[in-house]
Design a protein around this motif. Structure first.
Motif, PDB file in Angstrom:
ATOM      1  N   GLN A 115      37.701  35.402  28.970  1.00 38.49           N
ATOM      2  CA  GLN A 115      37.990  36.833  29.056  1.00 38.49           C
ATOM      3  C   GLN A 115      36.852  37.660  28.470  1.00 38.49           C
ATOM      4  N   VAL A 125      39.821  42.994  33.045  1.00 36.91           N
ATOM      5  CA  VAL A 125      40.700  41.828  32.931  1.00 36.91           C
ATOM      6  C   VAL A 125      41.957  42.230  32.191  1.00 36.91           C
ATOM      7  N   LYS A 127      45.865  40.759  30.776  1.00 42.30           N
ATOM      8  CA  LYS A 127      46.722  39.595  30.549  1.00 42.30           C
ATOM      9  C   LYS A 127      48.057  39.810  31.264  1.00 42.30           C
ATOM     10  N   LEU A 137      45.499  35.454  33.198  1.00 43.68           N
ATOM     11  CA  LEU A 137      44.732  36.683  33.274  1.00 43.68           C
ATOM     12  C   LEU A 137      44.591  37.128  34.723  1.00 43.68           C
TER      13      LEU A 137
END
Length: 344
Positions: A115, A125, A127, A137
């Motif tokens: 990440q 990005v 989650k 992700l």
């Protein structure tokens, strides 16, 4: 049985029927069966020949190659243990248009670092989920091929060879110490004209990696025809690159295979060479080396021989003496041991 990343993914499968799903670099577990059980339109892109073969057996479209396939819909990358291999996958995947890209992986397996690497190059990005010490992700935006310098590496090898490597290949970008030890024994054997290292017609390099062992044999005119095999398409590409870089591609076949499983039933050899792996992921696993040794006599012609290098603590001598009448330790420096076995 499902690995923790696959267990995390399992929580979402029932909601993912609206579009096709491609799994990239999935583990060799039951995740394929789970996807089919949920009625998903599934395809797989993998560097692992074993996973590709499992797909073939289940009728799942699969690619075991590094050339970019045409993908659409939802694409999930299982983050590999080697950071550079994961980045190499992303270099490929971010060139695709119109896909929903997700990454799943274990916290200890580098998903947090993945990440951060993405955010460092301006990717967006988010989650989507976390459980079992894993994270899922979603890559909402990423520039295409964000790490252009990552890819094939070529470097000087022994006796004038050029060695080529790819991310995800064992000892990426350098000659590993075990192979170096085996090569030094062979170099000494050539100087002393030891009959054990006479030239052969057909040579098999098992777990070829970057191709150094088989390429050296051909370079020294100690093998007419080389078959190099590995489960990893990254390794197969590296071996093909190494052979091409040294003008050794003639009379050479580079094939996907799990030890001997990718060979035809009739194929036998005059010599087998290997620096066999003893890890599966992060776990110690002797099963591959044990099978390679114990099945070797069936793949050797009469009078054929086996050369392997191993860490000195590994229990290879027992399996060799069970499988061969003639076994010798050609070198032992306390760290690595070179074994020679001959089919009489």
């Amino acid at each position: 049985m499902l690995t923790p990343p696959s267990q995390l993914l399992q929580r979402h499968l029932a909601q993912w029927r609206e579009q096709s799903l491609t799994l990239v670099a999935p583990p060799d577990d039951e995740v394929l069966t789970e996807c089919l059980r949920h009625g998903l339109a599934l395809s797989v892109w993998t560097s692992d020949w074993r996973v590709s073969r499992a797909c073939e057996q289940q009728g799942i479209p699969a690619w075991h190659q590094l050339a970019l396939p045409s993908l659409s819909g939802r694409v999930v990358l299982f983050w590999p243990k080697a950071m550079e291999e994961g980045m190499a996958w992303l270099n490929l995947l971010t060139q695709l248009q119109g896909i929903e890209l997700l990454i799943v992986g274990e916290t200890r397996g580098g998903i947090r670092n993945a990440q951060k690497k993405l955010q460092d190059v301006g990717a967006q990005v988010a989650k989507q989920d976390s459980a079992r010490r894993c994270a899922l992700l979603q890559v909402k935006y990423c520039p295409a091929a964000p790490w252009p310098a990552l890819g094939q590496q070529c470097f000087n090898g022994p006796d004038g060879l050029t060695l080529c490597s790819r991310p995800g290949v064992f000892s990426h970008g350098r000659l590993d110490e075990g192979s170096e030890c085996l090569l030094s024994v062979w170099q000494q054997a050539l100087q002393e004209a030891i009959p054990r290292l006479e030239g052969v017609d057909c040579l098999l390099d098992v777990g070829c990696g970057n191709g150094v062992l088989g390429a050296w044999m051909k370079h020294q005119h100690l093998a007419h025809h080389l078959t190099a095999c590995d489960v990893s398409s990254f390794a197969l590409a590296a071996t093909a690159d190494t052979l091409a870089a040294n003008g050794l591609s003639d009379q050479a076949a580079v094939i996907g295979s799990d030890i001997y499983d990718g060979l035809t039933a009739e194929q036998t050899f005059d010599r087998i060479i290997s620096n066999p792996p003893f890890h599966t992921g992060r776990s110690t696993d002797y099963a591959l080396a044990e099978r390679m040794i114990k099945e070797a006599p069936q793949r050797l012609n009469q009078g054929g021989d086996l050369w392997i290098v191993a860490n000195a603590f590994l229990p290879y001598r027992e399996w060799l003496t069970q499988s061969f009448d003639q076994v010798s330790v050609m070198a032992d420096d306390g760290r690595f041991r070179i074994y020679y076995a001959r089919k009489t």
